[in-house]
Design an enzyme around this catalytic site. Sequence first.
Site, PDB file in Angstrom:
ATOM      1  CG  ASN A   1      -1.832   1.128   1.337  1.00  0.00           C
ATOM      2  OD1 ASN A   1      -1.769   2.043   0.513  1.00  0.00           O
ATOM      3  ND2 ASN A   1      -2.687   1.120   2.337  1.00  0.00           N
TER       4      ASN A   1
ATOM      5  NE  ARG B   1      -6.084   1.550  -0.264  1.00  0.00           N
ATOM      6  CZ  ARG B   1      -6.127   2.660   0.448  1.00  0.00           C
ATOM      7  NH1 ARG B   1      -5.065   3.071   1.096  1.00  0.00           N
ATOM      8  NH2 ARG B   1      -7.243   3.352   0.520  1.00  0.00           N
TER       9      ARG B   1
ATOM     10  CG  HIS C   1     -13.036   2.959   2.965  1.00  0.00           C
ATOM     11  ND1 HIS C   1     -13.783   3.903   3.639  1.00  0.00           N
ATOM     12  CD2 HIS C   1     -11.735   3.219   3.257  1.00  0.00           C
ATOM     13  CE1 HIS C   1     -12.965   4.701   4.308  1.00  0.00           C
ATOM     14  NE2 HIS C   1     -11.719   4.310   4.085  1.00  0.00           N
TER      15      HIS C   1
ATOM     16  CG  HIS D   1     -13.862   1.151   6.497  1.00  0.00           C
ATOM     17  ND1 HIS D   1     -13.064   0.041   6.370  1.00  0.00           N
ATOM     18  CD2 HIS D   1     -13.036   2.175   6.821  1.00  0.00           C
ATOM     19  CE1 HIS D   1     -11.802   0.383   6.610  1.00  0.00           C
ATOM     20  NE2 HIS D   1     -11.770   1.677   6.876  1.00  0.00           N
TER      21      HIS D   1
ATOM     22  N   GLY E   1     -12.940   4.460  10.245  1.00  0.00           N
ATOM     23  CA  GLY E   1     -11.536   4.570  10.654  1.00  0.00           C
ATOM     24  C   GLY E   1     -11.167   6.042  10.641  1.00  0.00           C
ATOM     25  CG  ASN E   2      -7.332   7.958  10.939  1.00  0.00           C
ATOM     26  OD1 ASN E   2      -7.708   8.578  11.938  1.00  0.00           O
ATOM     27  ND2 ASN E   2      -6.215   7.252  10.913  1.00  0.00           N
TER      28      ASN E   2
ATOM     29  NE  ARG F   1     -10.306  12.186   4.418  1.00  0.00           N
ATOM     30  CZ  ARG F   1     -10.220  10.907   4.097  1.00  0.00           C
ATOM     31  NH1 ARG F   1     -11.208  10.305   3.457  1.00  0.00           N
ATOM     32  NH2 ARG F   1      -9.150  10.210   4.401  1.00  0.00           N
TER      33      ARG F   1
ATOM     34  CG  ASP G   1      -7.253   8.963  18.402  1.00  0.00           C
ATOM     35  OD1 ASP G   1      -8.157   8.331  18.977  1.00  0.00           O
ATOM     36  OD2 ASP G   1      -6.152   8.468  18.095  1.00  0.00           O
TER      37      ASP G   1
ATOM     38  N   GLY H   1     -15.117   1.448  14.227  1.00  0.00           N
ATOM     39  CA  GLY H   1     -16.211   0.460  14.159  1.00  0.00           C
ATOM     40  C   GLY H   1     -15.915  -0.801  14.954  1.00  0.00           C
TER      41      GLY H   1
ATOM     42  CD  GLU I   1      -8.955  -1.754   3.834  1.00  0.00           C
ATOM     43  OE1 GLU I   1      -8.553  -1.539   5.000  1.00  0.00           O
ATOM     44  OE2 GLU I   1      -9.188  -0.854   3.027  1.00  0.00           O
TER      45      GLU I   1
END
Length: 397
Positions: free
Chosen positions: A7, A91, A180, A208, A210-211, A241, A283, A333, A384
């Site tokens: 990745n 990825r 994702h 999903h 996460g960040n 975001r 966070d 999650g 993933e």
Amino acid sequence: MTILVLNSGSSSVKYRLFEMNGEKCLAWGVVERIGANGALLIHQRHDGDQVKLAGEIADHQSAIEYILAILLSPNHGVIADRQEIKAVGHRVVHGGEKFSGSIIIDAEVMSQLHDCIELAPLHNPANIKGIQACKAAMKGVPQVAVFDTAFHHDMPDYAYMYGLPYILYKKYAVRRYGFHGTSHRYVADRAANLMGKPIGELKLVTCHLGNGCSSAAVNRGVSVDTTMGFTPVEGLLMGTRTGDLDVAALLYLMGREEIGLTEANSLINKHSGLQGISGVSNDMREIEAEALSGHHRALLALNMFCYRVKKYIGAYAAAMGGLDGIVFTGGIGENSAIVRQKSTEGLEFLGVSLDVAKNQVLSKDERFVDTGSRVRIMVIPTNEELVIARDTLLLVG
Ligand code: ADP
């Protein structure tokens, strides 16, 4: 067969080496701060051996050489010869409208990947650098691209189009793509397995978180809608975001604050979301702690986050004409009981009922956290890299 999964980001390369016979992860790690002072390789072997190496890692080519060297190292390595690596799975963030699934990278695919740079200028160039570096370091070893967008390729047009003039879609391919996808695909499959039903019979909402955060409506194994759009900014509230935003509000702010495109881009990508609302952190662990101790803006950020997750569960139940299961995955999650609780409370009318005690249990296992309700609620750790390794095996095997 031994498969390397990569990745590649703009300043980092994450890797995992799999022995596909038994799907064992032999080693994993990351090269950080490529091209900067303090570049570092952090490597872990399956038996717990860990090493951190500082080095001059000027570019992706030398990052790949460092990774190969540590995988081959007598002290920390797991292979004796680089030829043991039979294929590399990469990825790739954006596959545009072209790629509906994973593909072996040849010259034509490489040129199509370049065409997709316009759509993901921050991500695809780094992915391409990783591919080029591997091609140079491992001549003749097949390289496979696995796209974040591919799982959402079959969304219906009425779900992926924006209400902009159609001509602009034709001219610039501005539409919703979703991201994702590898994670949504993996957890939807695992959910069907956990429920003991064929995926072809299930209507699932996969979250999903996460960040970056996105939800998807997975109807009989097909993603029919997802919250991220042309870019990964749309949809749910995220670490930094905005998620959904009235575009005219942004135009208004650009005028009032007298900011240009670069600053506006940075505003919606880097200074908004949990961080921007709370002023505390991006966070979720810190947001939760502050919210519990009475910090008003942290609580607001938490409530906004969960409200949007819930809103999309309802929207996707409507889009699919029903709902059989909700899946939570990603760092938030999988770990945040409070987010799962707040995101599902009040959905009893849909047949959703969380078991508060089960939901509190910390575990790395795939599990149900509902009361046995008609709509199952599941926590499923994503993987993933394993999906990328499996796709790679399937294509080159
Ligand atoms: P990425 O999208 O970069 O892969 P992750 O999936 O690792 O990120 O998710 C990172 C997020 O998960 C962070 O917001 C972090 O606070 C959150 N997280 C991790 N552990 C917990 C936890 N125990 N409780 C709440 N949030 C957590």
